[in-house]
Design an enzyme around this catalytic site. Structure first.
Site, PDB file in Angstrom:
ATOM      1  N   ARG A 134       0.849  -1.200   0.000  1.00 45.91           N
ATOM      2  CA  ARG A 134       0.000   0.000   0.000  1.00 45.91           C
ATOM      3  C   ARG A 134       0.879   1.243   0.000  1.00 45.91           C
ATOM      4  O   ARG A 134       1.812   1.354   0.801  1.00 45.91           O
ATOM      5  CB  ARG A 134      -0.907  -0.012   1.228  1.00 45.91           C
ATOM      6  N   ARG A 248      -4.622   1.479  17.310  1.00 44.34           N
ATOM      7  CA  ARG A 248      -5.237   0.885  16.130  1.00 44.34           C
ATOM      8  C   ARG A 248      -5.027   1.848  14.969  1.00 44.34           C
ATOM      9  O   ARG A 248      -4.422   2.912  15.119  1.00 44.34           O
ATOM     10  CB  ARG A 248      -6.731   0.647  16.385  1.00 44.34           C
ATOM     11  N   LYS A 249      -5.548   1.541  13.796  1.00 45.95           N
ATOM     12  CA  LYS A 249      -5.392   2.429  12.651  1.00 45.95           C
ATOM     13  C   LYS A 249      -6.151   3.732  12.886  1.00 45.95           C
ATOM     14  O   LYS A 249      -7.042   3.814  13.741  1.00 45.95           O
ATOM     15  CB  LYS A 249      -5.866   1.757  11.373  1.00 45.95           C
ATOM     16  N   GLY A 506     -16.163  -7.518   1.320  1.00 45.49           N
ATOM     17  CA  GLY A 506     -16.089  -8.972   1.443  1.00 45.49           C
ATOM     18  C   GLY A 506     -16.317  -9.516   2.826  1.00 45.49           C
ATOM     19  O   GLY A 506     -16.531 -10.716   3.001  1.00 45.49           O
ATOM     20  N   CYS A 511     -14.068  -2.710   4.416  1.00 44.82           N
ATOM     21  CA  CYS A 511     -13.163  -1.870   3.629  1.00 44.82           C
ATOM     22  C   CYS A 511     -13.899  -1.226   2.453  1.00 44.82           C
ATOM     23  O   CYS A 511     -13.495  -0.168   1.970  1.00 44.82           O
ATOM     24  CB  CYS A 511     -11.977  -2.688   3.122  1.00 44.82           C
ATOM     25  N   GLY A 512     -14.967  -1.854   1.999  1.00 47.75           N
ATOM     26  CA  GLY A 512     -15.764  -1.298   0.916  1.00 47.75           C
ATOM     27  C   GLY A 512     -16.756  -0.249   1.364  1.00 47.75           C
ATOM     28  O   GLY A 512     -17.503   0.286   0.542  1.00 47.75           O
TER      29      GLY A 512
END
Length: 588
Positions: A134, A248-249, A506, A511-512
């Protein structure tokens, strides 16, 4: 905070935009609400003691807070992941065979966990021995030279190599093998790219207006701010361990458009342009996030910072999160959980005391984002603020490109533009700075006629899909090809009069971003009419973006993917004004 991070920008004139009161973001009914404001005296002083400390330039969790921590935190304690980059550990790791790596828990943790700090994700389940890489791409801006370099990387991996435009306005490349990583990192640096600190417990790519600097209606050019944010987070691509051991992110965006192309309501920190007492700056939203167990929209921090304090504020928020955030159950470690626990006022006070002057102004009522604004379509040809120039938005079906596509994109932007591409959070691409007398020639290029249309269909143009189980081990279903096939079949049956944003993800990690879609599809296992387990989706409905943002809610659970088309057709007819197409007699 070092004064070297302070920078002055020209502010838009205050008379250009109407003022309005601060907005509180709406939350879906299923979303837990933030804790009420709590006085500092109601939070025990011991809870506000930092849980991390600096040791030899790296930040580590104090011993008294190590009970009940997550496995990922234990990996960080054993060895700080940034050392793989900052102390050359990646060079040694790349020389080892996978067999050697797998034989040791330490190096196995390197490839499965620590390498994510370098933007490298091992696709152990679906693509063993291969990595997704990424990239950082502040504000989604990239060059033809960078695009050609990434094409050269994925081309060598044949069918295993490809690239995706992501929902955070950046590139991900696939097929990478570990022995190549040191050379790839060197090549990235030579073209001005980095993958550093783009994964795991780090700050994700800073998002901004994809039309920054060329938009006739822009509020402020977001590119300088996002460049500074990225430079600060990664210490100019050298590595910044002070900001790399978060619980975390963490996501950040700077808003520069009335359209809210930046999706501020789903970021941990969003800068919302606002004037105050004749000064330009930003009101702040905090805490927006998606996860498998909870999704929450960002809420006002009741704070305003001048343009000069964008970086000090980011640093203060990150330090408060780093110092005080919970590091146990990973489903409860995003920043909003900390805000819930402390209350917004206590959290704000913790940010304030980490500001250089120990002060933080209250939010301004002079917000610059217009509340009533019809979101524009950036696909197609549009005039720029610069006379004689236009930008051309092109549709990249579910964000997937191949090496040849990237090379051709690079050729086109060199020939017709200024060697620049803009990526969007909807997985599309914008070609800026096209001379108006070259537009027709560009539109007649085979790539735009055959692959990446500036005028896709109404359902295709806003279609978004995550990686899916083609590559991602967490995904339950295949997404990209299925999203395209379902949409194609639906379009054969009904016609719509306006775009309907359909997002596919998914798995529950989303993430979508199905919660911001008009119609969202989240992968799950379902039962068919015979009771047999099959790939399916939970359907979400009603997500809104823009000034009246709202998260989608579950509409129907456990729908087998093979039964999806008639259900989507029904939703479009009942909720979005679609009409059935007339079919010729005997047509299948």
């Amino acid at each position: 905070m070092s004064s070297s991070f302070s920078v002055r920008f020209l502010a838009p004139p205050s008379s250009c935009f109407p003022s309005s009161r601060p907005k509180t973001w709406l939350c879906a009914a299923t979303t837990p609400t933030v804790a009420p404001a709590t006085a500092s005296s109601e939070v025990e002083a011991s809870r506000l003691e930092p849980r991390v400390e600096e040791r030899d330039g790296f930040w580590v969790l104090k011993e008294e807070y190590r009970g009940g921590i997550s496995p990922q935190e234990k990996v960080k304690l054993e060895k700080d992941p940034m050392k793989l980059f900052m102390e050359g550990g990646i060079e040694d790791l790349a020389k080892m065979s996978l067999e050697e790596i797998e034989s040791s828990k330490h190096t196995k943790d390197d490839i499965d966990v620590r390498l994510k700090w370098l933007g490298l994700f091992h696709r152990r389940k679906q693509h063993y021995g291969r990595f997704m890489m990424r990239l950082k791409l502040p504000n989604g801006v990239t060059t033809s030279a960078q695009t050609r370099y990434l094409a050269s990387v994925i081309r060598k991996y044949g069918k295993d190599g490809c690239a995706d435009v992501t929902t955070r306005q950046n590139w991900q490349i696939r097929g990478v093998v570990l022995p190549d990583v040191p050379e790839i990192l060197k090549g990235l640096d030579e073209v001005g790219l980095t993958s550093l600190q783009s994964g795991m417990d780090n700050v994700r790519n800073p998002v901004g207006n994809p039309l920054a600097g060329i938009d006739p209606d822009e509020i402020v050019d977001t590119r300088p701010y996002n460049n500074l944010l990225s430079q600060f987070i990664t210490a100019n691509s050298r590595g910044n361990p002070a900001m790399s051991n978060l619980p975390r992110k963490w996501n950040v965006c700077v808003v520069g458009s009335h359209d809210l192309f930046e999706h501020p309501h789903i970021n941990d920190l969003a800068y919302m342009p606002a004037n105050k007492d004749g000064r330009f700056g930003f009101n702040l939203l905090v805490g927006g996030f998606f996860s498998a167990k909870r999704c929450a929209e960002a809420i006002p921090l009741d704070a305003w910072v001048s343009a000069d304090d964008v970086i000090p504020l980011c640093k203060a928020v990150l330090e408060a999160y780093r110092d005080l955030g919970f590091r146990g159950n990973r489903q409860k470690t995003r920043m909003m959980w900390l805000i819930d626990e402390l209350g917004i006022e206590v959290f704000r006070s913790e940010v304030e005391k980490r500001m250089p002057g120990k002060q933080l102004e209250r939010a301004s009522e002079e917000e610059l984002v217009k509340k009533k604004w019809e979101r524009r379509d950036y696909l197609g040809v549009h005039p720029q603020k610069q006379d004689g120039l236009s930008y051309v938005g092109i549709h990249i079906p579910v964000g997937r490109v191949q090496a040849d596509d990237m090379d051709e994109l690079a050729r086109l932007v060199d020939k017709y533009g200024t060697g620049e591409l803009r990526l969007t959070v909807e997985q599309n691409i914008i070609i800026p700075n096209v001379d108006s007398n070259k537009i027709d020639a560009l539109l007649n290029e085979p790539l735009l006629k055959e692959r990446f249309s500036p005028e896709p269909s109404l359902l295709m143009k806003t279609l978004v899909a995550c990686t899916g189980n083609q590559f991602c081990g967490q995904a339950i279903i295949e997404t990209k090809e299925r999203a395209l096939k379902v949409t194609e079949e639906v379009e054969r049956q009904v016609a719509v009069t306006r775009p309907v944003r359909m997002h596919w993800t998914g798995c529950p990690n989303t993430c979508g971003q199905v919660q911001v879609a008009d119609i969202g599809f989240m992968g799950c296992m379902a039962r068919d009419e015979n009771g047999k387990a099959t790939e399916g989706v939970d359907i979400f409905l009603g997500g809104r973006i823009g000034s009246d943002s709202h998260l989608a809610e579950v509409y129907k659970k456990g729908v087998p993917c093979k039964n999806l088309v008639p259900i989507v057709v029904d939703i479009l007819v009942k909720h979005f004004g679609a009409v059935q197409r007339n079919r010729e007699e005997g047509e299948d």
